[in-house]
Design a protein around this motif. Sequence first.
Motif, mmCIF file in Angstrom:
data_model
loop_
_atom_site.group_PDB
_atom_site.id
_atom_site.type_symbol
_atom_site.label_atom_id
_atom_site.label_comp_id
_atom_site.label_asym_id
_atom_site.label_seq_id
_atom_site.Cartn_x
_atom_site.Cartn_y
_atom_site.Cartn_z
ATOM 1 N N UNK A 1 31.279 -7.330 -10.168
ATOM 2 C CA UNK A 1 32.152 -8.048 -11.676
ATOM 3 C C UNK A 1 30.868 -7.592 -12.326
ATOM 4 N N UNK A 2 29.620 -8.123 -12.366
ATOM 5 C CA UNK A 2 28.772 -7.735 -12.901
ATOM 6 C C UNK A 2 28.674 -6.667 -13.673
ATOM 7 N N UNK A 3 29.124 -5.905 -12.824
ATOM 8 C CA UNK A 3 28.670 -4.613 -13.744
ATOM 9 C C UNK A 3 29.721 -4.045 -14.270
ATOM 10 N N UNK A 4 31.022 -4.854 -14.383
ATOM 11 C CA UNK A 4 31.745 -4.414 -15.011
ATOM 12 C C UNK A 4 31.344 -5.756 -16.670
ATOM 13 N N UNK A 5 30.579 -6.202 -16.202
ATOM 14 C CA UNK A 5 30.453 -8.183 -16.934
ATOM 15 C C UNK A 5 32.044 -8.335 -17.677
ATOM 16 N N UNK A 6 32.113 -8.444 -16.243
ATOM 17 C CA UNK A 6 33.717 -9.464 -16.090
ATOM 18 C C UNK A 6 32.447 -10.524 -16.188
ATOM 19 N N UNK A 7 33.484 -11.964 -16.695
ATOM 20 C CA UNK A 7 32.828 -13.359 -15.801
ATOM 21 C C UNK A 7 33.957 -13.581 -15.191
ATOM 22 N N UNK A 8 32.461 -13.806 -14.082
ATOM 23 C CA UNK A 8 34.025 -14.315 -11.990
ATOM 24 C C UNK A 8 34.836 -15.826 -12.799
ATOM 25 N N UNK A 9 34.757 -16.612 -13.788
ATOM 26 C CA UNK A 9 36.275 -17.328 -13.842
ATOM 27 C C UNK A 9 37.238 -16.503 -14.235
ATOM 28 N N UNK A 10 37.151 -15.244 -14.811
ATOM 29 C CA UNK A 10 38.466 -14.720 -15.753
ATOM 30 C C UNK A 10 38.997 -14.145 -14.260
ATOM 31 N N UNK A 11 38.705 -14.793 -12.593
ATOM 32 C CA UNK A 11 38.751 -13.387 -11.715
ATOM 33 C C UNK A 11 39.419 -14.847 -10.974
ATOM 34 N N UNK A 12 40.336 -14.564 -9.884
ATOM 35 C CA UNK A 12 40.773 -15.725 -8.837
ATOM 36 C C UNK A 12 40.739 -14.814 -7.783
#
Length: 666
Positions: free
Chosen positions: A512-523
């Motif tokens: 998720x870091x690589x794509x700049x996505x916040x972990x809060x957006x993942x379940x």
Amino acid sequence: MQPRPSLDVVVASTAADTASTAPLVLLVLLLGLLVALVILVLVLRTRLGRRQRAAGELTAAVEKLLQGNLSADFSSSDPAEVGVLAQALERLRLSLRTAAGSRDYLSQVIASMSDAVVVTHLDGAIARVNPAAERLLGQAAAELRGQPLVNLVAPGQRSGFTLADPLARTRETAFLNGAGEEVPVAYAAAEIVADEPGAQGYVLTARNISERKVAEQRIRYLARIDALTKVPNRMQFQHLLQRAIARARRGDHRLALIYLDVDKFKEINDTFGHTAGDFCLETLTDRLRGILPDSSVVGRLAGDEFGVILDNLDPARNLRAEVVATTRLLQETIAEPLHYQGHQLYMTTSAGVALYPGDGNNVIDLIRNADAALCRAKRQGGGALDVYHADMNAATVERLMLKSRLRKAFEKNELRVHYQPKIDLRDGSIAGAEALVRWELTDRGIVLPSEFIPLAEESNMIVQIGEWVLDRVCSDYHRWQMTPVNPGRVAVNLSLRQLKQRDFISRVQEIYGKHGVSPANLELEITETTLMEDPTRTLQLLDELHNMGLQLAIDDFGTGYSSLSALQQFPISTLKIDQSFVRNATTNHDQATIVSMIIEMGHSLKLEVVAEGVETEDQLRFLRALNCDYAQGTLFGRAMAADDFRDLLRDQAGGAGRYRPLFARR
Ligand code: C2E
Ligand code: MG
Ligand code: MG
């Protein structure tokens, strides 16, 4: 102090003007002095009296304060008269009043709490309890005081009971009440940190969860037992088979799996009606149970399909012949005439047999092979029996082929991730999606994940596929974020093998870091069975994931064998009700009860509840009436490609939410 200067002026001017009137002047002077002296005495007396009185008031007020009376008022004392002491005392009184006020307030709050509160000393002996604790434990505060709290924990639960939990997690245990009955409770305990050794200890809050326990047991019963025949359903049957195999492996004995299918059952239903059909199935179950030994298991696997496990078979005997004889006896007994409302009915069955370990040494193989034998038996017309033999199974070959094609497809990047929208049941808005992997074969069409995920799980391929799915999801999420839409939270399914990887956490973080996505957006979705496989390690992993900001969901809830209490220890925020319960919730009373109980329980544990497999408006209405939070299902759409999901979000952002009409009709 005014009189003195004015008198001096009068005296001076009088002396300067008339020297001749000296005796008179002397007299006036004396008189003046006398008057001044009187005034001075009067003033001094007044001041002295006031000071004495103020000191008296102060003493009385301090006395009151010492007696705990905080109404004594120091503010009226003249600060100039009694100095800073009065001010200091007044400040002291005000701060004492605030502290005592808060203490009284707290005591009142604790006394009125419906949860039990028990304060203990450092050694665990009870120091204080509130009225709810007296009610819960069935003893008065005076009786409880001084008792070691652990003595009130049911003996079987003592080893797991602890007061010293730095995280104050909610746990479950059972207390013994005054009547010696066990009361199941959810509790949390924390240490009281204080300078004063006498104030140190622990505080425990507890809630009676008897009702929830009963509800939970009922859910588990309903979820495992077939409502009509009262024998284990398919899920429970497979679970029992798994256990029987494990026992057979350890004890070096054998077992047999028999599949039975009623011939032309549809005709019975069509000719005599469903009640007659139900009666036949009940009778069949009774007859099976009447013949079989207690150690065997009977289960209803589908409408007219039954399974039997013959356990504890002796390896020294000729098992194949014995099992065939038993199966024939079962078929003959079932075939005896039945009497239903004046009709005489006949029912025959086809049977397939597979033996452990010869015909399969695990659940999957044994079931598949018994099923293959049953299929062959059915092809012979009706009332036939077949025993598995190796060349029967073209399916095994097919599986191996599929496995190697899956590896190639993965390597050639032919898998896809699709997104099934998750709908907020308050207003029909899209709250996120579940990512589901897809594999399409040109010659076979779509291969369902239920078919190829188990294949991938047999090897390490699932780890690679799982990582690839997460990577795809993050990459798609990143693209969606570039457009002005809010994709909400996207759920990704996890498999047990992924969790077992040693560097799982860092790999997730990296993706998720690589794509700049916040972990809060993942379940991350995990099934009950996966959670309970190695709970201690899983708990640690999930805590780490949770602390990183990822949400965690229990998938297919209701199909596993864990208790909610066991699941409670995990940092879970979402419960997904398995679609098998949702499917019949509007037509089957038991299923409706399961769904409503799961929603209620989920909410009582502060979990968000998602219903899976919502296909009809009736189901939607039912779930909304129960305040279920979210839903997924074909009513809102199957899983779709990333761009289609983005378009759906765009429509919603533009005010043309596709699902709104469904929610306009309540
Ligand atoms: P699941 O996680 O419980 O996913 C929900 C399944 O229900 C999906 O099946 C979905 O297509 C299906 N479904 C959704 N709405 C409805 C409906 O209204 N009616 C019916 N009858 N079905 C509906 P799918 O895609 O076949 O996936 C099956 C299972 O495969 C998933 O169950 C999940 O356990 C597993 N799976 C799928 N993708 C992945 C993945 O990327 N990784 C892992 N480890 N497992 C996956
Ligand atoms: Mg899922
Ligand atoms: Mg599911």
